[in-house]
Structure formats: structure tokens, C-alpha cells
Design an enzyme around this catalytic site. Structure first.
Site, PDB file in Angstrom:
ATOM      1  N   GLU A 299      31.384  44.395  92.253  1.00  0.00           N
ATOM      2  CA  GLU A 299      31.397  45.288  91.085  1.00  0.00           C
ATOM      3  C   GLU A 299      30.156  44.970  90.279  1.00  0.00           C
ATOM      4  OE1 GLU A 299      31.877  48.167  89.068  1.00  0.00           O
ATOM      5  OE2 GLU A 299      33.764  47.851  90.125  1.00  0.00           O
ATOM      6  N   CYS A 336      29.980  46.621  81.635  1.00  0.00           N
ATOM      7  CA  CYS A 336      29.409  47.471  82.680  1.00  0.00           C
ATOM      8  C   CYS A 336      29.840  48.920  82.479  1.00  0.00           C
ATOM      9  CB  CYS A 336      29.807  46.975  84.062  1.00  0.00           C
ATOM     10  SG  CYS A 336      31.580  46.802  84.317  1.00  0.00           S
TER      11      CYS A 336
END
Length: 533
Positions: A299, A336
Site C-alpha cells: 500500500e 496516503c
């Protein structure tokens, strides 16, 4: 670790999953409890913490200090910089523990995680307080992180029970008995970031362990304590020795060694694109003694856009303004999933920006323990990188607000920063900054806005605010990101509600908190028995 609260009765099994409610910080009693917890934590700073390998304590010659990024005077703790010898011990401990843990009935494994969820509930205020000091989150951001961890503990445990109790139905075949089931992989290396210092390391490690794997957890250097805290919760819940091994250390040393080790079966990573790509490449190589292909969950980053359409509804427009503010500047933009690009329709551009800039000017920046909306960025390296991008923006674009460091003698603070007159291919509109910097662009056609939104190499989150059903449907079809939100902020994914993961250079799109996430940590097996001879 000493606990702050008395133990209560514990329910070990849940037949359904409900998300953990957030605390109400408008309640003075809740605030007072948290302040008490912060006082408790501040009385326990500067202690040294060992590695835990196979349940045993280990120390190293070199140390890692975790410093409060908002108050340089506070040392959260002193941690070990582990060596390759420690890594070998951790791999052996994890391999040995795997022999029994992998064969344990799934319900017995799941009950440990249900128990851990209840223990964390009892220690919630303490966990929030440690997080506020170690990584600079405000009250609500830290509370959400802890609540997400509780959700992971219960959701993944319940998902594992579902997998075990509801095997796949195969087609019937004359004269044979056939069934399909799942087996764990082996030793999983978990490499988390610092920005969700409890939820992400816990989430990846829980998924690995509840499915029968064993784990080596190498925390981020800026958040060593929160991973240690997770380890302590799991030990208190009765996790057997060696199932979870806590190995603090520098990524360039022990982390790199573990990534390349032939006995690591899988790597679960969350962090930057550069590190993720490196891990992905190294994991693809089959080294001497290795009998498997390593799996990787990566990720990585995001350059997330929020599109605000030509909105006539005043209430929706105000909601959009507030949502962009939280998405862009919540936790200093260090997510993020954060909004770093804002695309505004030309008809509402001026009005939106007047409302938005005024609200941003009123953002309080300061100590997280005083619950200021924005605290510090995580460290000097991050501050320097963000300021470099701000400098680039000042040369090319219009600085509408912010752009400066604050309280330099106390912590790593930066003003919330807004740039206008930005083109889609400008540096600040293409590269991940990971800080409180927002690039604003104007559009006249919705199709153009989607084109701009899709113009980066990332594809993690996005949001669209619109009253136009055609535009909403078009965004659903063409906005290429893993998590798309309509008329709500682009941050704050909830376990079981918004399975989280992105496309392209945002990662492998393993949907954390989703119904198929555990399958990444398992391998399918078919058994066929002939009955007629």
C-alpha cells in the site's frame, strides 16, 4: 506494561461485527479522562524497551530514540536497533511457533483477537495519549486510529470464523468426495508506516496471525512505541510466544535483510512508493534455499483529488468546503488518502475559495496534547521535504495562504498551505508531498475534471461533490481510484464499510478492512478422495 484501568468481564466471541464508536470530545468527562491519560503517559516517558523474539527480551548496542515531533523535550522511549543476528532469531522463533499456531482451531485463534479488542477498549485512553505524543495526532485523529484497531481485531477474527465455518461448495462429481480449504503461508514480515501507528501495523499483523501465519513486526522508527503497545496488548490477550515478534530497527539494515530472506513467505508493507517498489522488486527474486514465490501487499502513496462541481445548493457547498479542509489538512496532510489536489468548477471557484481560505486561516496549529487541529509533521526530514515542495510552488504558482514553518524551536510545524493557478502537470500537482499543501485548479467541463483527476500515476482515493446525477454516475465509471467518495470527504475509511486500497502506483489494491483481505494471507488447497474402486 502497567494498565490504567481495571479489567472488566470479556466476551470472547461475537456473532456479528459493529464498528467501534468514536469518543465525544464535546463531553468534559471524556476530555478529562484523556488529560489524565496524557499525564500518566508523560510520567512514563524516556524508558527503554527491548525487542521481543519468541517471547524473550533482547537488547542491542545501538539505540533508536522516539521523540515527540511537537515537543523536542519529550523522549517517548528508547528502542533497540536490531541486527541481522536478531533477525535470524526472529525468523527461527516465528518458524517454530508456526508449527502449532497454524494447526490451532480457527475459533481458538479468533478468541485471542476478540479478547485483545476488549483489552484495547479498556486501555483506549492510554493508547490515544501515547499516540498524541509519539506522532502528533490530535484527539479525534488518535481516537479514530485506536477505534480502527479495535475494528480490525474483531472484523478479521469474525472473517476468519466465516472462512472456517463456510467452506466453498464444489460441484458434485460421481464417485468422489471433494473439498476446498485454506492453509496459512508461514512467516509474514510486516513493515508499517508511522502515520497510522497502531491501526496499520495491527491491521496487517492481525490479518496475518488470525489466518494462522506468524509475524515479524518491524515498526517505523518514528512510531516504535505504538507497535510495542500493540505487542503488549496481544501478549496480555494470551498470544503464544513466537507468533508475533517485535523487531525495531532501521529499514536499511534489518528491514532490508528480512525482505531478502528466503524463509519469509510474505511481506505486508505500507509506506512510500519508492520503498514499496524496492520491496516488490526484491521480493520477486528467488534466493538460494527458497522454495516459494513471496507474496507482497504494498500500500503506497496517493495524489488524491476532490472535484467540486457547479453546486447551487448552499448547504452542500458549505459541506464541500468543510470536507476539503479536513481531507487536506487533517493530521497535517500526512495520510496516503489525503486530498492534495482540489478541482473547482469555474462557476463556484471564487465563492468556494473565499469561504475555504477564510476557514483555513482560522486553523489552530500547535501542541496536539492541547487538541489543536493541526500539530507537527513527523520529523525534520519530512519538514524539509515539504518545504522544498512549497519553495517549488512559490516559484511556479500563486501562494494563497501559508507556506511557512512555525515554532521552529519547539517542533516540526508548518502552516496549512494553499496554492492556486496550478496546472495539472505542475510538480506540486503530480508528486506526493505528504504534508499540509493543497494545489487548487479550475475546470469548466466535468469531463476535463475527471481527466485531470486521473492524470497522476496514483489512484488511491478521490471524491466528487455534485448535485448532477449524470456527473456522479460518470465519476463512478471513470474516476480511476480504489476508494471513490460521493459528497463526502476522501479520508476516514471505516473497517467493513470502506474496504481500503488503491490502483496503479498506489499499490496492489489489497482491500484492508474488506471481505477478501484475509485471502491474501492464505493459500487454497483442494482435496479429492475417490470412493469407488
Amino acid at each position: 506494561m502497567k494498565t490504567m484501568m481495571k479489567k472488566e468481564s470479556i466476551t470472547y466471541h461475537k456473532s456479528d461485527f459493529q464498528t467501534e464508536p468514536f469518543l465525544n470530545f464535546n463531553d468534559p468527562n471524556v476530555v478529562n479522562k484523556l488529560k489524565e491519560a496524557i499525564n500518566y503517559v508523560e510520567s512514563n516517558l524516556s524508558k527503554e524497551y527491548p525487542l521481543y523474539i519468541g517471547g524473550k527480551e533482547y537488547y542491542s548496542d545501538n539505540k533508536i530514540k522516539s521523540i515527540n515531533p511537537g515537543d523536542f523535550s519529550q523522549v517517548i522511549g528508547i528502542f533497540q536497533d536490531s541486527t541481522q543476528e536478531h533477525a535470524e532469531l526472529a525468523i527461527k522463533a516465528a518458524k517454530d511457533a508456526f508449527k502449532n499456531w497454524s494447526k490451532l482451531d480457527p475459533s481458538q485463534r479468533a478468541n485471542i483477537f476478540f479478547r485483545a479488542a476488549n483489552i484495547l477498549r479498556q486501555r483506549k485512553y492510554e493508547a490515544i495519549a501515547w499516540m498524541i505524543l509519539e506522532v502528533g495526532k490530535n484527539y479525534s485523529e488518535a481516537d479514530a486510529d485506536v477505534a480502527e484497531t479495535i475494528d480490525y481485531l474483531e472484523y478479521y477474527a469474525q472473517q476468519m470464523l466465516n472462512l472456517a465455518q463456510n467452506p466453498h461448495q464444489l460441484l458434485k462429481f460421481p464417485g468422489e468426495k471433494n473439498f476446498y480449504h485454506y492453509l496459512p503461508l508461514g512467516v509474514v514480515l510486516v513493515i508499517p508506516p508511522w502515520n497510522f501507528p497502531l491501526a496499520i501495523p495491527a491491521g496487517m499483523a492481525i490479518a496475518a496471525m488470525v489466518t494462522g501465519n506468524t509475524v515479524i513486526l518491524k515498526p517505523a522508527n518514528d512510531a516504535c512505541f505504538m507497535s510495542y503497545f500493540f505487542y503488549s496488548i496481544m501478549k496480555e490477550a494470551g498470544l503464544p510466544d513466537g507468533v508475533l515478534n517485535y523487531l525495531s530497527g532501521r529499514g536499511s539494515g534489518v528491514g532490508d535483510y528480512l525482505v531478502k530472506h528466503p524463509d519469509i513467505r510474505m511481506i505486508a508493507f505500507t509506506g512510500s512508493k519508492e520503498v514499496g517498489m524496492y520491496i516488490y522488486k526484491e521480493a520477486s527474486l528467488v534466493r538460494p534455499g527458497q522454495k516459494h514465490l513471496k507474496r507482497v501487499i504494498a500500500e503506497m502513496g496517493g495524489k488524491n483529488a476532490i472535484i467540486v462541481d457547479d453546486i447551487k445548493n448552499e448547504e452542500l457547498l458549505t459541506h464541500a468546503v468543510n470536507s476539503v479542509l479536513v481531507s487536506a489538512f487533517g493530521y497535517q496532510g500526512q495520510k496516503c488518502s489525503a486530498c492534495s489536489r482540489l478541482l473547482l468548477h469555474k462557476n463556484i471557484y471564487k465563492k468556494f475559495m473565499e469561504m475555504f481560505v477564510e476557514k483555513v486561516k482560522n486553523i489552530e496549529v500547535g501542541l496536539p496534547k492541547e487538541n489543536k487541529f493541526m500539530g507537527p509533521v513527523i520529523n525534520k526530514s519530512a519538514q524539509d521535504k515539504i518545504m522544498e515542495y512549497i519553495s517549488i510552488g512559490k516559484q511556479k504558482n500563486k501562494l494563497s495562504f501559508g507556506g511557512n514553518k512555525l515554532f521552529e524551536d519547539k517542533g516540526y510545524y508548518i502552516q496549512p498551505t494553499i496554492f492556486e493557478q496550478v496546472s495539472y502537470n505542475d510538480v506540486i500537482a503530480q508528486e506526493e508531498i505528504f504534508g499540509p499543501v493543497l494545489a487548487v485548479m479550475e475546470f469548466d467541463e466535468f469531463e476535463k475534471a475527471l481527466e485531470i483527476a486521473n492524470s497522476t500515476e496514483y489512484g488511491l482515493t478521490g471524491a466528487v461533490f455534485s448535485e448532477n446525477r449524470y456527473h456522479i454516475n460518470k465519476a463512478i465509471e471513470e474516476f480511476h481510484c480504489g476508494n471513490l467518495y460521493i459528497n463526502r470527504k476522501c479520508t476516514g475509511a471505516i473497517v467493513g464499510v470502506h474496504p481500503f486500497g488503491g490502483f496503479n502506483m498506489s499499490g496492489t489494491d489489497a482491500k484492508a478492512g474488506g471481505p477478501d483481505y484475509l485471502l491474501y494471507f492464505l493459500q487454497g488447497r483442494t482435496v479429492s478422495e475417490k470412493l469407488d474402486f
